[in-house]
Design a protein around this motif. Structure first.
Motif, PDB file in Angstrom:
ATOM      1  N   ASN A  62      -4.353   4.837  -2.233  1.00  0.00           N
ATOM      2  CA  ASN A  62      -4.616   5.989  -1.387  1.00  0.00           C
ATOM      3  C   ASN A  62      -3.292   6.587  -0.929  1.00  0.00           C
ATOM      4  O   ASN A  62      -2.238   5.957  -1.032  1.00  0.00           O
ATOM      5  N   ASP A  90      -8.326   8.950   1.478  1.00  0.00           N
ATOM      6  CA  ASP A  90      -9.233   7.811   1.486  1.00  0.00           C
ATOM      7  C   ASP A  90      -8.930   6.879   0.321  1.00  0.00           C
ATOM      8  O   ASP A  90      -8.368   7.284  -0.693  1.00  0.00           O
ATOM      9  N   LYS A  91      -9.330   5.610   0.459  1.00  0.00           N
ATOM     10  CA  LYS A  91      -9.131   4.648  -0.623  1.00  0.00           C
ATOM     11  C   LYS A  91      -9.932   5.051  -1.861  1.00  0.00           C
ATOM     12  O   LYS A  91     -11.068   5.480  -1.773  1.00  0.00           O
TER      13      LYS A  91
END
Length: 511
Positions: free
Chosen positions: A498, A424-425
């Motif tokens: 990410n 995930d970012k």
């Protein structure tokens, strides 16, 4: 390791720096897709500082407590209890009973808002005979070998104090004694809990140690705070242990030396103030930080109670009520108070009593009697002492705020950490980078693994200023050109990255 050839797609990059537009080259064929995700909204509820001007807590990706600090080569190094180790053991629904903490946290700053995380002191490995480790206190001194030696004392559980040494503020650390420096086997240690050590080296180069805790014989009776002179080696005691008659004493002893005066700080207990002998000084509130002064510290009768100067953080609505532990020192001409509050509990979804270190500028009258006005805990914290230089190599573990999900791991030299990406970012931010005199033409970063970094300046809106894509098995420095028109300002920089197993070590802009 540098690779001769790194394949990167050309990316349209546009951002605003100090209100001025940056534009990089593009082609129609590889024009990026419109960014629909609102990154400011995505990251808004993960830290009290990432999307604000807040400087507290110092680290927002882990729990820390019981701070101490020392200045070295223009940086303030802060050390703390690793509450996060307890949190990782018991989870967000567990309680902070401190029983699983066997590491201490290291961090440093030269500007008081961007903090470099230097990792952990693993007391379980360095001194395996010790138990849990809390509440460090540190000092340093230039020794005859020409090196600055760092002397770190800490609570070995509730019944003793241990110590470690190093010739670097980030280690490696050594256990020179192989036993406690203070425990109940030492003559004169007649307090319930000989822990929470506070160390000081005075203007003559003499070391001093304060310690103690425990319920007194009566509510007011101040009989559990102690002071002792240390030997020249800082590892032995050089005389009789003496009392400090601190009223309503609880724990968290700390010691400073200012203009010929010893200043003793401590945390008061929670008991009702039924007895109070001072007619011109208000009773201290529960679990605050009070101070006393003396010119002859080994004489108990010489200590004067002065006042309280830091209320419990719960009293000023910076998190709920908690215990209290502080240290203050002078850095770059200003005094600062380091403390802890429950800044991050809401963001981590817990009510278990996990704490975080914050810091505030404080005023100290260094006159003959030394006077300390009240200091108030805040989310705002101190102002930035100097802007960050984005044109010199900066570490990825230096942050002014994070997404709250970023992890770090040790790589290479002692005290060096790298950011570790997930799928995930995530976001790292540094505060107050100075672009006012130079215009960046390139951005470069040392990276490893498979992932991407999008760099935003000023805010997280629109498209990034520059993007780097990495797919490398070894450490590689990748650079990307920025074709800008002009730009000026002192702005925050946001790194959104990410990638599973992606590592981010260091970065800089090139002009």
């Amino acid at each position: 390791m540098f690779r001769k050839k790194v394949l990167l797609s050309t990316v349209v990059s546009m951002a605003f720096l100090g209100g001025t537009e940056f534009v990089s080259a593009q082609t129609n064929s590889d024009k990026p897709k419109e960014i629909k995700e609102n990154l400011e909204e995505k990251f808004a509820n993960v830290s009290p500082k990432l999307m604000s001007d807040n400087a507290n807590p110092l680290l927002d990706f882990m729990f820390t407590a019981d701070p101490t600090a020392v200045e070295y080569n223009g940086r303030m190094y802060v050390y703390a209890t690793n509450d996060h180790q307890q949190y990782e053991k018991v989870g967000k629904d567990g309680k902070n009973s401190y029983e699983h903490i066997r590491t201490l946290v290291m961090m440093s700053s030269d500007d008081m808002v961007n903090w470099t995380y230097h990792g952990l002191i693993n007391t379980a490995e360095v001194a395996p005979w010790t138990g849990v480790s809390w509440a460090p206190s540190i000092t340093s001194r230039l020794e005859a070998d020409g090196k600055t030696h760092f002397y770190l004392y800490y609570s070995n559980g509730g019944g003793a104090s241990a110590m470690l040494t190093s010739t670097s503020p980030v280690g490696p650390w050594k256990d020179p004694l192989g036993k406690n420096i203070i425990d109940h086997s030492v003559p004169g240690v007649d307090v319930n809990n000989p822990f929470d050590p506070g160390v000081l080296i005075d203007d003559q180069g003499t070391g001093w140690l304060v310690f103690g805790a425990g319920k007194p014989k009566t509510i007011y009776m101040p009989d559990n705070a102690r002071i002792v002179k240390l030997g020249a080696d800082m590892m032995s005691l050089a005389g009789k242990i003496s009392k400090i008659p601190a009223p309503y004493f609880n724990e968290a002893s700390d010691l400073n030396f200012i203009n010929g005066t010893w200043v003793y700080s401590y945390c008061t207990n929670w008991d009702e103030r039924t007895e109070w002998p001072y007619t011109n000084i208000a009773k201290p509130t529960g679990c605050n930080i009070s101070y006393m002064t003396s010119k002859t510290p080994l004489d108990p009768d010489s200590w004067k109670y002065r006042d309280n100067y830091f209320k419990n953080t719960g009293e000023v609505n910076v998190g709920p009520f908690t215990n209290n532990h502080t240290h203050f020192l002078k850095f770059k001409g200003k005094y600062y108070l380091a403390y802890h509050a429950m800044y991050l509990q809401d963001y981590f979804g817990t009510t278990g009593g996990f704490r975080n270190v914050g810091i505030e500028e404080m005023q100290v009258d260094e006159g003959n009697d030394v006077n300390i006005p009240m200091v108030t805990a805040t989310f705002k914290g101190p102002s930035q002492l100097n802007p960050l230089n984005p044109f010199v190599l900066q570490q990825a573990e230096t942050t002014g705020g994070t997404s709250g999900k970023v992890q770090f791991e040790a790589v290479g030299n002692v005290g060096n950490m790298v950011a570790k990406g997930k799928a995930d970012k995530q976001c790292l931010m540094v505060r107050g980078a100075d672009f006012s005199k130079k215009i960046p033409s390139k951005f470069e970063a040392k990276v490893k693994g498979k992932g991407k970094i999008d760099v935003y300046v000023n805010n997280l809106k629109g498209t990034p200023l520059v993007s780097l894509t990495c797919d490398e098995k070894e450490w590689t420095t990748i650079s990307k050109k920025i074709n800008q028109k002009k730009g000026k300002g002192v702005e925050n920089i946001y790194f959104v990255f990410n990638g599973e197993g992606f590592l981010f070590d260091e970065w800089k802009f090139i002009y």
